[in-house]
Design an enzyme around this catalytic site. Structure first.
Site, PDB file in Angstrom:
ATOM      1  N   LYS A  64      60.672  16.529  63.941  1.00  0.00           N
ATOM      2  CA  LYS A  64      61.887  17.047  64.573  1.00  0.00           C
ATOM      3  C   LYS A  64      62.522  18.128  63.700  1.00  0.00           C
ATOM      4  O   LYS A  64      62.966  19.168  64.202  1.00  0.00           O
ATOM      5  CB  LYS A  64      62.861  15.867  64.735  1.00  0.00           C
ATOM      6  CG  LYS A  64      63.940  16.097  65.713  1.00  0.00           C
ATOM      7  CD  LYS A  64      64.699  14.795  66.059  1.00  0.00           C
ATOM      8  CE  LYS A  64      64.464  13.594  65.193  1.00  0.00           C
ATOM      9  NZ  LYS A  64      65.668  13.096  64.533  1.00  0.00           N
ATOM     10  N   ILE A  68      70.545   1.518  66.520  1.00  0.00           N
ATOM     11  CA  ILE A  68      71.940   1.111  66.665  1.00  0.00           C
ATOM     12  C   ILE A  68      72.861   2.090  65.923  1.00  0.00           C
ATOM     13  O   ILE A  68      73.951   2.410  66.385  1.00  0.00           O
ATOM     14  CB  ILE A  68      72.110  -0.358  66.205  1.00  0.00           C
ATOM     15  CG1 ILE A  68      73.392  -0.941  66.767  1.00  0.00           C
ATOM     16  CG2 ILE A  68      72.060  -0.511  64.711  1.00  0.00           C
ATOM     17  CD1 ILE A  68      73.392  -2.448  66.775  1.00  0.00           C
ATOM     18  N   LYS A 127      54.081  15.345  84.894  1.00  0.00           N
ATOM     19  CA  LYS A 127      54.475  13.946  85.040  1.00  0.00           C
ATOM     20  C   LYS A 127      55.760  13.675  84.240  1.00  0.00           C
ATOM     21  O   LYS A 127      56.680  13.016  84.731  1.00  0.00           O
ATOM     22  CB  LYS A 127      53.338  13.064  84.533  1.00  0.00           C
ATOM     23  CG  LYS A 127      53.527  11.597  84.797  1.00  0.00           C
ATOM     24  CD  LYS A 127      52.254  10.857  84.438  1.00  0.00           C
ATOM     25  CE  LYS A 127      52.447   9.356  84.514  1.00  0.00           C
ATOM     26  NZ  LYS A 127      51.268   8.652  83.995  1.00  0.00           N
ATOM     27  N   CYS A 186      62.668  20.138  35.497  1.00  0.00           N
ATOM     28  CA  CYS A 186      63.761  19.222  35.163  1.00  0.00           C
ATOM     29  C   CYS A 186      63.256  18.126  34.218  1.00  0.00           C
ATOM     30  O   CYS A 186      63.050  18.386  33.044  1.00  0.00           O
ATOM     31  CB  CYS A 186      64.380  18.663  36.435  1.00  0.00           C
ATOM     32  SG  CYS A 186      66.078  18.145  36.190  1.00  0.00           S
ATOM     33  N   HIS A 236      65.677  23.265  39.255  1.00  0.00           N
ATOM     34  CA  HIS A 236      64.651  22.989  40.266  1.00  0.00           C
ATOM     35  C   HIS A 236      64.291  24.266  41.023  1.00  0.00           C
ATOM     36  O   HIS A 236      64.847  24.519  42.101  1.00  0.00           O
ATOM     37  CB  HIS A 236      65.143  21.922  41.246  1.00  0.00           C
ATOM     38  CG  HIS A 236      65.241  20.559  40.638  1.00  0.00           C
ATOM     39  ND1 HIS A 236      64.175  19.687  40.616  1.00  0.00           N
ATOM     40  CD2 HIS A 236      66.260  19.935  40.021  1.00  0.00           C
ATOM     41  CE1 HIS A 236      64.543  18.569  40.009  1.00  0.00           C
ATOM     42  NE2 HIS A 236      65.801  18.698  39.637  1.00  0.00           N
ATOM     43  N   GLU A 255      61.854  24.902  42.770  1.00  0.00           N
ATOM     44  CA  GLU A 255      61.172  24.656  44.056  1.00  0.00           C
ATOM     45  C   GLU A 255      62.095  24.819  45.265  1.00  0.00           C
ATOM     46  O   GLU A 255      61.639  25.119  46.355  1.00  0.00           O
ATOM     47  CB  GLU A 255      60.519  23.264  44.057  1.00  0.00           C
ATOM     48  CG  GLU A 255      61.466  22.062  44.030  1.00  0.00           C
ATOM     49  CD  GLU A 255      61.836  21.576  42.631  1.00  0.00           C
ATOM     50  OE1 GLU A 255      61.801  22.392  41.670  1.00  0.00           O
ATOM     51  OE2 GLU A 255      62.191  20.381  42.488  1.00  0.00           O
TER      52      GLU A 255
HETATM   53  N1  GLN Z   1      66.598  12.131  34.760  1.00  0.00           N
HETATM   54  C1  GLN Z   1      66.774  13.423  34.200  1.00  0.00           C
HETATM   55  C2  GLN Z   1      68.242  13.810  34.077  1.00  0.00           C
HETATM   56  O1  GLN Z   1      69.084  13.222  34.712  1.00  0.00           O
HETATM   57  C3  GLN Z   1      66.021  14.479  34.998  1.00  0.00           C
HETATM   58  C4  GLN Z   1      66.592  14.704  36.342  1.00  0.00           C
HETATM   59  C5  GLN Z   1      65.638  15.410  37.274  1.00  0.00           C
HETATM   60  O2  GLN Z   1      64.459  15.537  36.991  1.00  0.00           O
HETATM   61  N2  GLN Z   1      66.139  15.867  38.399  1.00  0.00           N
HETATM   62  O3  GLN Z   1      68.574  14.720  33.340  1.00  0.00           O
END
Ligand code: GLN
Length: 537
Positions: A18, A150, A225, A383, A509, A511
């Site tokens: 979805k 629900i 259908k 991270c 991050h 990504e």
């Molecule tokens: N656990 C680690 C921190 O809090 C890394 C966090 C993560 O990888 N997003 O710094």
């Protein structure tokens, strides 16, 4: 300007795509010159998915403003190429928390608080907020879960009311269902779709369109259908066969004429003719056979690949840009601790350690980082992956045997990763990390600066711990380059190894900002290095 609402509900089973359908449809509307916004409603009681296990929920997707959201927001951002904010995702928990806070404050003057109208009004307020916050003309609203749950009832009731409030010509309901295939008779079945539409109609919503997902081609007799039994127009029953190429979905929707049908029903006219050239090229190149590059993804939640959705997509985007095909080998970090799974790591052309929390599998990740450093295998640490890379370096290069993060060992004598100062007084787990966009300045001449090609960026964060500045000098003199820092120089954002083809760890991050047509530089650099290594004999 009247806001138009496209509301997506799910029928039969969950996980039928979805979110991808909504995202892809959003792109077909954007291509027609409309300003679109997207919102995901999650009917569970958690305030946000930030504290939920990835096994339950999949990846937590982080936005610019630090909102911790559902992974469908990743699909929306990647397909439509937009940047969303926290108005684009809300949960039953947030709705109830708001109403209860008002009740405690005395705002209801002794009235009884009920699902209708108090909860439903708050739901409608949040749905309407999106257009106001973004200026969008078309808002796509995806209701999580499946009709009949629900939890979703107050939400569907609110959206039914919304249709009357803003006018029927401004709301269009799309029900995404699943046609199961019965192997014994070799046929697709429409009965579950009929039942789920009946359930939807029992709460007063007749879908305007049914998107029937299936693993097998659907012929006209079946769509006819569904149209007959579910009381929708024939052209409004759209079969959508599973495609191995995710990014092909907008093209399939285009071929099926879905966007044109919807905008005509919403009494809109396209602003421009869609230009699919670049997107078609993208899909074509995905389909071309390319040399394979193997990436070992050493993680904790590898049984559920949804937990690493954005990482997987970012790897694919980068591979496409480099002209290779990525094969992700999922490695359980804790297996490496038990001397299992090493053949995968050894065969891989690159090693990626993604984000994570908690101590399970940490030692395995540290072993993977050691392997990458010693064998000069390309390594990308995201991270936690950066933190692990630093712990490994402290232990095996600097000789601090019990170096660790205080997340995993509070009494370590060498806390190379430690709680950030402003995190120390925090006791609540939800929504309290360092979240969202923060700037990062690169060190001139570093590999990181070279792959980015710009002096400074902003990246999305989600962490509590950081590199301990007390050890910076010791690391630097042993060959670690802190190639990205916060502008005030106080936080390590990126670390790389000087004497290594590509060993980079970032505290953020990347990504989340990778797009199919705009792969993330750190992933592209990593994929290039891995592709080079794959040439070895
Ligand atoms: N656990 C680690 C921190 O809090 C890394 C966090 C993560 O990888 N997003 O710094």
């Amino acid at each position: 300007m009247t806001t138009k609402y496209l509301i997506f509900t799910g029928g039969v089973v969950s996980s039928v795509g979805k979110g991808v359908t909504a995202a892809a449809l959003g792109l077909t509307l954007k291509e027609r010159g409309f300003q679109v916004a997207v919102q995901k409603i999650d009917p569970y009681i958690n305030v946000d998915p930030g504290t939920m296990s990835p096994y339950q929920h999949g990846e937590v997707y982080v936005l610019d403003d630090g909102a911790e959201t559902d992974l469908d927001l990743g699909h929306y951002e990647r397909f439509i190429d937009i940047r969303l904010t926290r108005v684009s995702n809300f949960t039953a928990g947030q709705v109830y928390a708001e109403i209860i806070a008002k009740e405690r404050h005395g705002d209801y003057l002794g009235g009884t608080i009920q699902v209708i109208p108090h909860i439903t009004n708050e739901i409608k307020r949040r749905v309407k907020l999106v257009a106001r916050a973004t200026g969008a003309e078309i808002v796509l609203v995806e209701v999580g879960g499946t009709v009949g749950d629900i939890e979703s009832q107050p939400f569907l009731e609110a959206l039914r009311q919304l249709r009357n409030e803003v006018g029927r010509e401004n709301v269009f309901f799309i029900h995404v269902t699943w046609l199961p295939y019965i192997g014994a008779t070799g046929e697709l079945k429409t009965k579950p779709t009929q039942h789920s539409v009946a359930a939807l109609r029992s709460i007063g919503i007749s879908p305007n369109m049914i998107i029937a997902r299936s693993d097998y081609p659907v012929d006209n007799s079946l769509t006819d259908k569904i149209a007959l039994f579910c009381d929708v127009e024939k052209e409004a029953v759209v079969p959508m066969v599973t495609t191995p190429v995710l990014y092909e979905v907008p093209l399939l929707l285009e071929q099926a004429g879905v966007a044109d049908f919807i905008i005509s029903r919403l009494k809109l006219a396209p602003r421009r003719t869609p230009d699919w050239q670049a997107w078609k090229q993208l899909v074509e190149s995905v389909k071309q056979p390319r040399p394979k590059v193997q990436i070992a993804l050493v993680g904790k939640y590898v049984e559920l690949q949804d937990a690493y959705m954005s990482v997987r997509e970012a790897l694919k985007h980068a591979a496409l840009a480099v002209g290779v095909e990525v094969e992700i080998a999922w490695v359980h970090a804790s297996d490496l601790e038990k001397n299992r799974g090493w053949e995968i790591v050894q065969q891989a052309d690159g090693i990626l350690v993604p984000g994570g929390f908690g101590s399970r599998g940490i030692e395995g990740k540290i072993l993977a980082a050691r392997y990458a450093r010693e064998k000069k295998a390309p390594y990308l640490g995201l991270c936690l992956g950066m933190q692990v890379m630093c712990i490994e370096f402290a232990r095996n290069v600097l000789g601090h045997e019990d170096a660790n993060s205080t997340e995993f060992d509070r009494s370590t004598s060498y806390p190379v990763i430690d709680l950030m100062l402003d995190q120390r007084a925090i006791t609540d787990l939800g929504g309290t990390m360092r979240l969202g966009l923060y700037p990062c300045v690169f060190k001139e001449g570093s590999k990181t600066a070279a792959v980015y090609g710009v002096p400074q960026v902003e990246e999305r964060h989600r962490h509590r711990f950081e590199f301990n500045n007390a050890y910076r000098q010791e690391f630097e003199s042993a060959g670690v380059v802190f190639s990205g820092l916060s502008p005030d120089g106080r936080l390590v954002e990126v670390a790389e190894l000087a004497d290594h083809p590509y060993m980079i760890g970032c505290q953020f991050h990347p990504e989340f900002l990778s797009r199919p047509n705009r792969p993330h530089p750190l992933f592209v650099g990593f994929m290039k290095a891995a592709a080079e290594r794959s040439q070895r004999v």
